[in-house]
Design a protein around this motif. Structure first.
Motif, PDB file in Angstrom:
ATOM      1  N   VAL A 160     -28.635  -3.487 -19.087  1.00 60.37           N
ATOM      2  CA  VAL A 160     -28.536  -4.886 -19.495  1.00 60.37           C
ATOM      3  C   VAL A 160     -29.860  -5.551 -19.123  1.00 60.37           C
ATOM      4  O   VAL A 160     -30.255  -5.535 -17.949  1.00 60.37           O
ATOM      5  N   THR A 161     -30.549  -6.082 -20.105  1.00 62.79           N
ATOM      6  CA  THR A 161     -31.871  -6.652 -19.865  1.00 62.79           C
ATOM      7  C   THR A 161     -31.923  -8.101 -20.321  1.00 62.79           C
ATOM      8  O   THR A 161     -31.101  -8.557 -21.110  1.00 62.79           O
ATOM      9  N   GLY A 162     -32.905  -8.814 -19.837  1.00 64.17           N
ATOM     10  CA  GLY A 162     -33.129 -10.197 -20.247  1.00 64.17           C
ATOM     11  C   GLY A 162     -34.468 -10.647 -19.718  1.00 64.17           C
ATOM     12  O   GLY A 162     -35.142  -9.917 -19.000  1.00 64.17           O
ATOM     13  N   GLY A 163     -34.854 -11.864 -20.065  1.00 64.18           N
ATOM     14  CA  GLY A 163     -36.093 -12.421 -19.533  1.00 64.18           C
ATOM     15  C   GLY A 163     -37.290 -12.226 -20.432  1.00 64.18           C
ATOM     16  O   GLY A 163     -38.106 -13.132 -20.583  1.00 64.18           O
ATOM     17  N   VAL A 164     -37.447 -11.043 -21.009  1.00 62.73           N
ATOM     18  CA  VAL A 164     -38.539 -10.769 -21.940  1.00 62.73           C
ATOM     19  C   VAL A 164     -38.010  -9.894 -23.065  1.00 62.73           C
ATOM     20  O   VAL A 164     -36.964  -9.263 -22.952  1.00 62.73           O
ATOM     21  N   ASN A 165     -38.761  -9.863 -24.165  1.00 63.41           N
ATOM     22  CA  ASN A 165     -38.413  -9.011 -25.293  1.00 63.41           C
ATOM     23  C   ASN A 165     -38.454  -7.542 -24.865  1.00 63.41           C
ATOM     24  O   ASN A 165     -39.442  -7.073 -24.297  1.00 63.41           O
ATOM     25  N   TYR A 166     -37.397  -6.819 -25.158  1.00 60.80           N
ATOM     26  CA  TYR A 166     -37.302  -5.420 -24.738  1.00 60.80           C
ATOM     27  C   TYR A 166     -38.162  -4.484 -25.583  1.00 60.80           C
ATOM     28  O   TYR A 166     -38.624  -3.447 -25.088  1.00 60.80           O
ATOM     29  N   GLU A 167     -38.397  -4.828 -26.844  1.00 67.74           N
ATOM     30  CA  GLU A 167     -39.000  -3.889 -27.789  1.00 67.74           C
ATOM     31  C   GLU A 167     -40.332  -3.293 -27.330  1.00 67.74           C
ATOM     32  O   GLU A 167     -40.547  -2.091 -27.466  1.00 67.74           O
ATOM     33  N   PRO A 168     -41.266  -4.077 -26.809  1.00 69.13           N
ATOM     34  CA  PRO A 168     -42.535  -3.459 -26.403  1.00 69.13           C
ATOM     35  C   PRO A 168     -42.395  -2.417 -25.292  1.00 69.13           C
ATOM     36  O   PRO A 168     -43.297  -1.615 -25.082  1.00 69.13           O
ATOM     37  N   TYR A 169     -41.274  -2.440 -24.591  1.00 73.55           N
ATOM     38  CA  TYR A 169     -41.054  -1.499 -23.489  1.00 73.55           C
ATOM     39  C   TYR A 169     -40.198  -0.304 -23.908  1.00 73.55           C
ATOM     40  O   TYR A 169     -39.988   0.616 -23.126  1.00 73.55           O
ATOM     41  N   ARG A 170     -39.684  -0.330 -25.138  1.00 68.51           N
ATOM     42  CA  ARG A 170     -38.677   0.648 -25.547  1.00 68.51           C
ATOM     43  C   ARG A 170     -39.186   2.085 -25.430  1.00 68.51           C
ATOM     44  O   ARG A 170     -38.503   2.962 -24.885  1.00 68.51           O
ATOM     45  N   ASP A 171     -40.382   2.383 -25.952  1.00 64.84           N
ATOM     46  CA  ASP A 171     -40.878   3.763 -25.937  1.00 64.84           C
ATOM     47  C   ASP A 171     -41.036   4.286 -24.515  1.00 64.84           C
ATOM     48  O   ASP A 171     -40.643   5.424 -24.207  1.00 64.84           O
ATOM     49  N   LYS A 172     -41.613   3.459 -23.650  1.00 63.87           N
ATOM     50  CA  LYS A 172     -41.791   3.865 -22.263  1.00 63.87           C
ATOM     51  C   LYS A 172     -40.442   4.076 -21.588  1.00 63.87           C
ATOM     52  O   LYS A 172     -40.237   5.055 -20.855  1.00 63.87           O
ATOM     53  N   MET A 173     -39.501   3.176 -21.858  1.00 64.35           N
ATOM     54  CA  MET A 173     -38.184   3.272 -21.245  1.00 64.35           C
ATOM     55  C   MET A 173     -37.471   4.547 -21.701  1.00 64.35           C
ATOM     56  O   MET A 173     -36.870   5.262 -20.887  1.00 64.35           O
ATOM     57  N   GLU A 174     -37.539   4.831 -22.989  1.00 64.96           N
ATOM     58  CA  GLU A 174     -36.874   6.029 -23.508  1.00 64.96           C
ATOM     59  C   GLU A 174     -37.473   7.297 -22.918  1.00 64.96           C
ATOM     60  O   GLU A 174     -36.757   8.268 -22.646  1.00 64.96           O
ATOM     61  N   ASP A 175     -38.780   7.282 -22.704  1.00 64.71           N
ATOM     62  CA  ASP A 175     -39.431   8.440 -22.091  1.00 64.71           C
ATOM     63  C   ASP A 175     -38.935   8.642 -20.658  1.00 64.71           C
ATOM     64  O   ASP A 175     -38.644   9.770 -20.240  1.00 64.71           O
ATOM     65  N   LEU A 176     -38.837   7.562 -19.900  1.00 61.24           N
ATOM     66  CA  LEU A 176     -38.373   7.664 -18.516  1.00 61.24           C
ATOM     67  C   LEU A 176     -36.903   8.068 -18.444  1.00 61.24           C
ATOM     68  O   LEU A 176     -36.509   8.853 -17.584  1.00 61.24           O
ATOM     69  N   LEU A 177     -36.107   7.528 -19.358  1.00 58.79           N
ATOM     70  CA  LEU A 177     -34.679   7.832 -19.334  1.00 58.79           C
ATOM     71  C   LEU A 177     -34.415   9.290 -19.697  1.00 58.79           C
ATOM     72  O   LEU A 177     -33.587   9.953 -19.080  1.00 58.79           O
ATOM     73  N   GLY A 178     -35.094   9.772 -20.721  1.00 63.47           N
ATOM     74  CA  GLY A 178     -34.921  11.173 -21.121  1.00 63.47           C
ATOM     75  C   GLY A 178     -33.557  11.473 -21.713  1.00 63.47           C
ATOM     76  O   GLY A 178     -33.113  12.624 -21.715  1.00 63.47           O
TER      77      GLY A 178
END
Length: 499
Positions: free
Chosen positions: A246-264
């Protein structure tokens, strides 16, 4: 047995809740006008109400004629009286809380939260989870451990009014059925040293059955990176039952690729739009873009076309007047005593049935040193399109004007912290410039008219934004570095981290 009951109870609650919310989605326009008149009627004998002739306000038009758009500086004299314990100033009583936030011109801001307003802060977050459960038909996460990132829940008192960060205030209102599953501990939450706090959170969570994690994207990335560095595993390997972010505060999209890589691995995402002034919207359909605007949560909304914002004559539109895919400054009137308050956020409607929005920027966070008026949404969409063509991983970036370069025409400078650089930075730069030109005709005209040269990219060292935030005492919590600026105050400080 208890876990089975808890999960099934959550499913029943969720489906009932979503069914009940159908009414406000269908009647938003009518409900909004009724809400405004109710707020005015309630506050008619307050100091603010007497000064603005609330007794003779019987329509939205009359409200707009008598109550001008205000920012914090305009309301500050009233808030200062409230801070001294005076009642009946902006609202009928003293606030239940002050949410203390950092400001630029005003120093710390004290945003009032009334006893009527506080329940809606909690209800917004609950509604987001209930919509997710109902749509997914799955509430497994309620039986695992959850992190609700927050500032310190410790409070100070200002003339008897409890005062603290919003996230810390909310911590005192988390439902009892979630308390046993909540991490980190109280002693960890009250830590002020952010890096030490994250290390302690890792100690408390690394061997737990984590199923839900909530926080702003930069914090999530910092937490996940420290975990992967420590264990040499992706997050889904460490937490195989992690179901929801659950996220908020800033747009998630610019972080999506990095997040998906970390999550695996697959993890569902719910985006929300909370603030000290209210809980405005959440993603009611986790499979598609857009946040459902909460039109029945004690807040009356107005919208000023962004191109008119700050000018002497501006249109103040209501829901029935807005157009899709246009940018509007968000104006609030709340049941905590904020009247025609400009919160500083910019929104864009992508649906009117029901009303769904994207947060497209900040009224003060834009780049227009040359008249281009580039906003965050355009920048982030340009970056997203560029990354699709020239893959790279972006940790964070900041855009600022370079008005007096050592040679050549002025330009926009993008200071970017890459996790993984594109194979060809020059092709990446050209594509980014092209994508921005497609999205902003003013910028296109300045380039073709030889007023500006195409944008420059300055790569920064790893952890540059982390170190910058730390140097400014703004590390952690809900702090975030603005993506855009109209000057070089941030850019000049980031320059020391360039490669």
């Amino acid at each position: 047995m208890l876990n089975f009951f808890k999960k099934n109870a959550a499913l029943v609650w969720a489906k009932n809740h979503v069914q009940k919310t159908g009414e406000f989605k269908k009647n938003s326009e009518k409900n909004q006008e009724a809400l405004l008149l109710s707020l005015v009627q309630t506050a008619r004998k307050t100091l603010f109400g007497r000064e603005h002739d609330f007794e003779n306000i019987h329509s939205i038009r009359e409200f707009q004629e008598k109550v001008p758009v205000a920012d914090y500086e305009d309301l500050k004299p009233y808030i200062e009286r409230v801070k001294k314990g005076q009642a009946n100033i902006l609202w009928t009583d003293t606030p239940e809380y002050f949410a203390k936030t950092s400001g630029t011109t005003s120093g710390s801001k004290y945003i009032p939260i009334s006893k009527e307003g506080m329940p809606f802060q909690i209800a917004g977050a609950q509604s987001a989870l209930f919509h997710y459960i109902a749509q997914k038909n799955n509430a497994d996460f309620v039986n695992g451990k959850m992190i609700f990132l927050q500032g310190s829940p410790e409070m100070e008192e200002v003339f008897g009014i409890k005062t603290g960060r919003l996230s810390g205030i909310v911590a005192h209102h988390i439902p009892a059925y979630l308390q046993k599953n909540r991490l980190p501990s109280w002693n960890t939450n009250i830590m002020e040293d952010w890096e030490a706090k994250v290390d302690k959170i890792i100690e408390e969570t690394e061997h737990e059955n984590m199923t839900l994690i909530s926080g702003i994207p930069p914090w999530l990335i910092m937490y996940f990176e420290k975990l992967t560095e420590k264990h040499g595993k992706k997050i889904k390997q460490l937490f195989p039952n992690l179901q929801l972010l659950v996220t908020g505060g800033v747009n998630y999209e610019p972080y999506r690729d990095k997040m998906e890589d970390l999550l695996g691995g697959k993890v569902d995402i719910i985006q929300t739009f909370p603030a000290s002034e209210g809980f405005f919207a959440f993603q009611d359909d986790y499979t598609q873009e857009g946040l459902l605007l909460l039109t029945n949560h004690g807040i009356f909304y107005e919208f000023i076309p962004l191109e008119e914002y700050g000018k002497p004559e501006t249109r103040r539109l209501t829901l029935k007047d807005v157009e899709l895919h246009k940018d509007y400054a968000l104006i609030l009137t709340t049941n905590s005593g904020l009247w025609a308050y400009s919160i500083g956020d910019v929104v864009r409607f992508i649906s009117k049935d029901p009303y769904r929005i994207l947060v497209s920027g900040r009224t003060k966070h834009f780049t227009s040193a040359f008249g281009e008026h580039v906003i965050a949404f355009e920048v982030e969409e340009a970056m997203k399109a560029t990354l699709e063509k020239y893959p790279a991983q972006i940790m964070e970036f900041h855009l600022a004007p370079q008005v007096n370069p050592a040679e050549g025409l002025p330009y926009q400078e993008w200071l970017i912290e890459f996790e993984k650089e594109p194979e060809n930075l020059e092709l990446f730069r050209n594509e980014l410039d092209s994508q921005l030109r497609k999205r902003n005709t003013y910028y296109e005209d300045l380039i073709t008219g030889n007023i500006l040269q195409p944008l420059h990219i300055t790569p920064l060292k790893k952890n540059a934004f982390h170190e910058y935030a730390k140097s400014q005492g703004k590390l952690g919590g809900q702090n975030k570095t603005p993506r855009l600026a109209n000057d070089r105050k941030i850019a000049d400080l980031l320059e020391i981290y360039k490669l």
